[in-house]
Scaffold this active site. Structure first.
Site, mmCIF file in Angstrom:
data_model
loop_
_atom_site.group_PDB
_atom_site.id
_atom_site.type_symbol
_atom_site.label_atom_id
_atom_site.label_comp_id
_atom_site.label_asym_id
_atom_site.label_seq_id
_atom_site.Cartn_x
_atom_site.Cartn_y
_atom_site.Cartn_z
ATOM 1 C CD GLU A 35 -2.788 1.242 2.436
ATOM 2 O OE1 GLU A 35 -3.584 2.199 2.554
ATOM 3 O OE2 GLU A 35 -2.706 0.323 3.278
ATOM 4 N NE ARG A 263 3.617 -8.404 11.307
ATOM 5 C CZ ARG A 263 2.963 -7.269 11.460
ATOM 6 N NH1 ARG A 263 1.711 -7.281 11.886
ATOM 7 N NH2 ARG A 263 3.534 -6.119 11.191
ATOM 8 C CE LYS A 273 2.593 0.495 5.018
ATOM 9 N NZ LYS A 273 2.453 0.570 3.543
#
Length: 560
Positions: A35, A263, A273
């Site tokens: 993104e 992850r 983020k």
């Protein structure tokens, strides 16, 4: 840069092999879908490696597709930065470059089709009511009062949403699945919301935007993705992913398979983020590329190499079970790479003058120093030597402590790296008692630091810089940004975990004159001090700025 896909296997590759052998897929086509609401960080590297290396292993290709479905936080700056980071690591999107926004028309077409088929409806519950109606993990949800509204009414309202006739938050388009599903993600999830934000690519064309769980599987299917690899938090979303693809199958060319992996979690840092953006916007760091940040642009500015990050990801591997990797292991991988490749140079960070009293005033000579003992092919260089030198303050004590083997008055002979053996004879202090000059004599017969007569030297080898021929420099020494090994754990204020001593700026440092034109991405080992690189933003001829990449000593032991 050529990638280094090893012969090791993992559960993803085993699943792909089974799919190929069974004939479920004829080829392998993956995608990396960041993104563009910030810069990539080290956590994204694991996903990047899973996507690109899986495709490479099976002779397939990878798409780069930007998930630009939230214009409130997305910018072209991040798109450009992400592409630069991917190329820096040595990957390329051979399957093509795409944006989720390219599929807005198709998403809208599918949404209208679903409304007509009774698979979607416009809901006017407030966000708070939606949460209330959704239920809990142990309690089923209940149907929205708008769930059974006539198809024609939902079609009209959805068209009005698209035309900008309703305010943000007043209504959403929802899938009609099962409000009693044990999987809370299947309880009539949202497909579209109203958002009056200009998009970085589509401008003001749209004021409704598709949700990720709706747009992502559609993008995968439209691009012919075979294996949609994602992190473990999307495991509970997999039934929804499949539901979307299956119910839009009449309008899509493919049916991808979603596979989840754990992850990357690192100690002493954060991967959110949202939190990284907060650090930047509130001025706790100088920007996304601050060398203390876990972003790839920050790591690159600090002196991390593509090879060190690739080796790190190779060794961490891909697994299903969550785990946390010590940050020291990332540093180990960098140190391992730089130990083999970085040129050795001499620099003095906290200088004090050393005067060789029996060396002729005004005389200067060149001594030979190796560039890298691990790479004889890198050869040697010549460094100037004179009566006046700079050495580290820590290399002298007016009153020595036990087992101290460096300079002190009437102490043992010490080696000056590549030059001569010296003996300290005294020092000069200022009115405050601070040592401002160290005095010593040298042995003219010991050029190169190795005495001709073979006598043993009890003192240490000391690095130095010629005071008559050197450059001034600023050196920035970095430590972990957080004191806490798990700063974003539940219940913690990550800002309270910040390390106030994560940056130390040293001015008045002295470096070899050969570094006067140093620039990124060069890396150097400052002898006895650590690995350093020229700062990619601030370093320039006449204003040298070096960042410490990593210390010389390991705090991590492989296998432990």
């Amino acid at each position: 840069m050529e990638t280094t896909t090893t012969n090791k296997t993992n559960f993803i590759w085993e699943a792909v092999e089974q799919d190929l052998e069974s004939g479920r897929y004829q080829n392998v086509h993956t995608r990396f879908p960041p993104e563009p609401n910030g810069y990539l960080h080290i956590g994204h590297c694991k996903a990047m490696f899973a996507d690109f290396q899986t495709a490479e292993r099976f002779g397939g290709v990878t798409n780069l597709r930007f998930d630009d479905t939230n214009p409130a936080k997305e910018e072209t700056e991040y798109v450009d930065g992400i592409m630069a980071d991917i190329h820096w690591l040595g990957f390329d999107w051979k399957g093509g470059l795409f944006f989720a926004s390219e599929y807005y028309d198709k998403c809208y077409e599918i949404a209208v089709d679903w409304i007509k088929r009774g698979l979607a409806y416009v809901c006017e519950l407030s966000p708070e009511q939606v949460r209330e109606y959704r239920g809990t993990l142990t309690k089923p949800g209940k149907n929205s009062p708008y769930r059974d509204r006539p198809v024609e009414e939902s079609l009209r309202l959805f068209e009005e949403m698209k035309a900008g006739k309703h305010p943000e938050g007043s209504m959403i388009l929802r899938m009609k699945i099962d409000m009693a599903s044990p999987n809370i993600n299947m309880r009539d999830p949202a497909m579209y919301r109203i958002l009056y934000k200009e998009h970085h690519r589509t401008g003001k064309k749209w004021c409704i935007y598709p949700m990720y769980d709706f747009a992502h599987p559609i993008g995968d299917a439209l691009e012919g993705i075979t294996h949609s690899l994602c992190s473990l938090e999307y495991e509970d979303h997999r039934p929804l992913y499949d539901w979307v693809v299956e119910h839009a199958q009449n309008m899509l060319p493919g049916h991808p398979r979603q596979i989840e992996f754990s992850r990357l979690n690192l100690t002493q840092t954060i991967m959110s983020k949202r939190y990284l953006r907060m650090l930047v916007e509130k001025g706790y760091v100088s920007g996304w590329d601050d060398p203390r940040m876990p972003t790839l642009c920050g790591l690159r500015r600090r002196g991390y190499t593509p090879k060190s990050i690739r080796n790190f990801c190779e060794r961490v591997g891909v697994a299903k079970s969550p785990n946390t990797i010590p940050y020291a292991f990332l540093e180990f991988c960098l140190r391992e790479d730089l130990n083999e490749t970085a040129q050795r140079v001499m620099a003095v960070l906290k200088p004090v003058k050393l005067t060789i009293t029996n060396y002729p005033e005004g005389k200067s000579e060149l001594v030979t120093v190796e560039n890298n003992p691990n790479r004889p092919e890198d050869g040697t260089r010549e460094v100037s030597f004179s009566r006046h030198l700079w050495i580290e303050q820590d290399d002298f004590l007016a009153e020595p402590i036990p087992k101290y083997k460096r300079l002190y008055p009437n102490g043992p002979e010490c080696r000056l790296k590549g030059a001569y053996l010296i003996t300290c004879t005294g020092c000069v202090k200022d009115d405050s008692g601070n040592v401002v000059e160290i005095l010593a004599t040298y042995d003219p017969e010991s050029r190169g630091g190795d005495p001709a007569d073979g006598r043993k030297v009890k003192g240490a080898t000391i690095h130095w810089v010629d005071a008559e021929n050197c450059c001034d420099a600023e050196v920035r020494q970095y430590d972990n940004l957080f004191n806490d090994p798990d700063p974003d754990a539940a219940g913690k204020d990550f800002l309270a975990c910040l390390n106030e001593k994560s940056l130390e700026v040293l001015t008045g440092c002295k470096v070899e004159s050969g570094l006067r034109d140093a620039k990124a991405p060069a890396s150097y080992q400052f002898m006895r001090l650590g690995y350093f690189c020229p700062d990619s933003k601030d370093c320039a001829p006449g204003h040298l700025v070096f960042n410490r990449s990593v210390s010389l000593k390991d705090s991590f032991k492989p296998g432990k």
